[in-house]
Design a protein around this motif. Structure first.
Motif, mmCIF file in Angstrom:
data_model
loop_
_atom_site.group_PDB
_atom_site.id
_atom_site.type_symbol
_atom_site.label_atom_id
_atom_site.label_comp_id
_atom_site.label_asym_id
_atom_site.label_seq_id
_atom_site.Cartn_x
_atom_site.Cartn_y
_atom_site.Cartn_z
ATOM 1 N N PRO A 12 -2.381 1.431 14.902
ATOM 2 C CA PRO A 12 -2.869 1.644 13.465
ATOM 3 C C PRO A 12 -2.066 0.758 12.476
ATOM 4 O O PRO A 12 -1.579 0.043 12.850
ATOM 5 C CB PRO A 12 -2.518 3.024 13.290
ATOM 6 N N ILE A 13 -2.748 0.894 11.350
ATOM 7 C CA ILE A 13 -2.149 0.064 10.131
ATOM 8 C C ILE A 13 -0.528 0.556 9.803
ATOM 9 O O ILE A 13 -0.529 1.763 9.876
ATOM 10 C CB ILE A 13 -2.831 0.213 8.867
ATOM 11 N N THR A 14 0.398 -0.523 9.633
ATOM 12 C CA THR A 14 1.644 -0.087 9.488
ATOM 13 C C THR A 14 2.197 -0.427 8.208
ATOM 14 O O THR A 14 1.410 -0.988 7.418
ATOM 15 C CB THR A 14 2.728 -0.857 10.659
ATOM 16 N N LEU A 15 3.502 -0.178 7.974
ATOM 17 C CA LEU A 15 4.041 -0.496 6.759
ATOM 18 C C LEU A 15 4.168 -1.853 6.493
ATOM 19 O O LEU A 15 4.350 -2.757 5.580
ATOM 20 C CB LEU A 15 5.609 0.140 6.525
ATOM 21 N N GLY A 16 4.454 -2.886 7.660
ATOM 22 C CA GLY A 16 4.487 -4.198 7.937
ATOM 23 C C GLY A 16 3.119 -4.797 7.351
ATOM 24 O O GLY A 16 3.131 -5.713 6.860
ATOM 25 N N ALA A 134 4.956 1.241 16.893
ATOM 26 C CA ALA A 134 4.818 2.556 16.280
ATOM 27 C C ALA A 134 4.033 3.256 17.311
ATOM 28 O O ALA A 134 4.506 4.473 17.546
ATOM 29 C CB ALA A 134 3.767 2.154 15.183
ATOM 30 N N LYS A 135 3.209 2.811 18.207
ATOM 31 C CA LYS A 135 2.524 3.713 19.234
ATOM 32 C C LYS A 135 3.638 3.956 20.431
ATOM 33 O O LYS A 135 3.525 5.350 20.743
ATOM 34 C CB LYS A 135 1.463 2.904 19.973
ATOM 35 N N GLU A 136 4.511 3.171 20.721
ATOM 36 C CA GLU A 136 5.574 3.400 21.730
ATOM 37 C C GLU A 136 6.433 4.571 21.156
ATOM 38 O O GLU A 136 6.637 5.571 22.127
ATOM 39 C CB GLU A 136 6.305 2.088 22.044
ATOM 40 N N GLY A 142 9.161 10.186 18.855
ATOM 41 C CA GLY A 142 10.281 9.665 17.883
ATOM 42 C C GLY A 142 9.920 9.241 16.385
ATOM 43 O O GLY A 142 8.546 9.642 16.180
ATOM 44 N N PRO A 143 11.082 9.037 15.698
ATOM 45 C CA PRO A 143 10.419 9.102 14.330
ATOM 46 C C PRO A 143 9.859 7.603 13.917
ATOM 47 O O PRO A 143 10.400 6.776 14.056
ATOM 48 C CB PRO A 143 11.693 9.428 13.378
ATOM 49 N N LEU A 144 8.693 7.707 12.789
ATOM 50 C CA LEU A 144 8.222 6.513 12.451
ATOM 51 C C LEU A 144 8.747 6.084 10.863
ATOM 52 O O LEU A 144 7.883 5.235 10.547
ATOM 53 C CB LEU A 144 6.631 6.482 12.628
ATOM 54 N N LYS A 145 9.728 6.835 10.701
ATOM 55 C CA LYS A 145 9.907 6.618 9.056
ATOM 56 C C LYS A 145 10.274 4.934 9.014
ATOM 57 O O LYS A 145 11.152 4.552 9.744
ATOM 58 C CB LYS A 145 11.391 7.329 8.763
ATOM 59 N N GLY A 146 9.905 4.238 8.066
ATOM 60 C CA GLY A 146 10.137 2.781 8.004
ATOM 61 C C GLY A 146 9.052 2.132 8.494
ATOM 62 O O GLY A 146 9.072 0.738 8.500
ATOM 63 N N ILE A 147 8.297 2.633 9.569
ATOM 64 C CA ILE A 147 7.344 1.826 10.287
ATOM 65 C C ILE A 147 6.025 1.940 9.877
ATOM 66 O O ILE A 147 5.130 1.127 9.742
ATOM 67 C CB ILE A 147 7.785 2.126 11.763
ATOM 68 N N THR A 148 5.544 3.259 9.733
ATOM 69 C CA THR A 148 4.220 3.859 9.112
ATOM 70 C C THR A 148 4.444 5.026 8.185
ATOM 71 O O THR A 148 5.486 5.432 8.113
ATOM 72 C CB THR A 148 3.453 4.402 10.414
ATOM 73 N N LEU A 150 3.576 8.380 6.536
ATOM 74 C CA LEU A 150 3.559 9.787 7.159
ATOM 75 C C LEU A 150 1.990 10.158 7.707
ATOM 76 O O LEU A 150 1.765 10.856 8.678
ATOM 77 C CB LEU A 150 3.978 11.076 6.317
ATOM 78 N N ALA A 151 1.164 9.802 6.910
ATOM 79 C CA ALA A 151 -0.290 10.172 7.322
ATOM 80 C C ALA A 151 -0.741 9.269 8.629
ATOM 81 O O ALA A 151 -1.196 9.921 9.474
ATOM 82 C CB ALA A 151 -1.243 9.596 6.201
ATOM 83 N N VAL A 152 -0.244 7.942 8.736
ATOM 84 C CA VAL A 152 -0.546 7.319 9.981
ATOM 85 C C VAL A 152 0.294 7.793 11.253
ATOM 86 O O VAL A 152 -0.015 8.028 12.170
ATOM 87 C CB VAL A 152 -0.102 5.770 9.791
ATOM 88 N N GLU A 153 1.829 8.365 10.890
ATOM 89 C CA GLU A 153 2.549 8.893 11.761
ATOM 90 C C GLU A 153 1.860 10.130 12.771
ATOM 91 O O GLU A 153 1.718 10.454 13.614
ATOM 92 C CB GLU A 153 3.744 9.489 11.293
ATOM 93 N N ASN A 154 1.209 11.048 11.394
ATOM 94 C CA ASN A 154 0.587 12.196 12.026
ATOM 95 C C ASN A 154 -0.708 12.090 12.850
ATOM 96 O O ASN A 154 -1.149 12.375 13.702
ATOM 97 C CB ASN A 154 0.485 13.220 10.985
ATOM 98 N N ALA A 155 -1.484 10.742 12.447
ATOM 99 C CA ALA A 155 -2.743 10.525 12.999
ATOM 100 C C ALA A 155 -2.272 10.051 14.484
ATOM 101 O O ALA A 155 -2.841 10.424 15.652
ATOM 102 C CB ALA A 155 -3.399 9.308 12.538
#
Ligand code: PNS
Length: 167
Positions: A12-16, A134-136, A142-148, A150-155
């Motif tokens: 999905p779309i990331t913070l990068g 992010a997927k891995e 694991g936590p995705l803070k700084g990577i995606t 919260l909405a994308v993390e929960n998706a």
């Protein structure tokens, strides 16, 4: 009116990605985030459907006035031409990205010499960010803070059958 396309699979779309999109939106009049169908990508294709990837990208860019999101299933050069873009903007994280992007840019140049290929250097905090990472991490709970976001993390968590994280 300078219009550019920021293309990708966004699975999905990331913070990068958002860093590249945000910086492009400050440099150009209009930015179109082109979400490629990319059905052939990876062993089983993208994790998210095209509609899901577009919906996530739309919700991420909603605060950026001059950014819109569109799916495409043809050549990038054709998509860019059809929306009237003068250039394609991509982010570069490392030399490994450069090899791939250099090849793609050369190929796209062969297909359309008038379409410019522009690259923005990833900000240092996003150097390690990718949809694959992010997927891995999500798959392993694991936590995705700084990577995606919260909405994308929960998706992602929903895709892997994990409970959502509260804001
Ligand atoms: O985020 P990605 O997966 O690195 O993005 C790659 C993308 C979507 C930009 C690239 O695969 C692409 O341009 N796809 C559209 C089809 C195309 O034009 N391919 C290039 C010629 S083979």
């Amino acid at each position: 009116m300078r219009k550019v396309v920021v293309p990708g699979t966004f699975d999905p779309i990331t913070l990068g990605h958002m860093d590249v999109i945000t910086r492009s939106s400050q440099l150009f009049d209009e930015v179109i985030v082109g979400v490629a169908a990319s059905q052939g990508k990876g062993a089983h294709g993208p994790l998210f459907t095209l509609d899901e990837r577009v919906a996530l990208a739309k919700s991420e860019v909603k605060g950026l006035d001059n950014v819109t999101v569109q799916p495409f299933d043809n050549l990038l050069v054709e998509f860019a031409r059809s929306v009237g873009a003068c250039a394609v903007v991509k982010g570069l994280r490392a030399t490994t990205d450069f090899e791939y992007e250099f090849q793609m840019a050369a190929l796209n140049y062969r297909l359309d010499k008038d379409l410019e290929a522009l690259f923005v250097m990833s900000s240092p905090e996003h150097m390690y960010v990718s949809s694959s990472v992010a997927k891995e991490i999500a798959r392993m709970d694991g936590p995705l803070k700084g990577i995606t976001s919260l909405a994308v993390e929960n998706a992602l968590r929903a895709k892997y059958g994990l409970d959502p994280i509260e804001a």
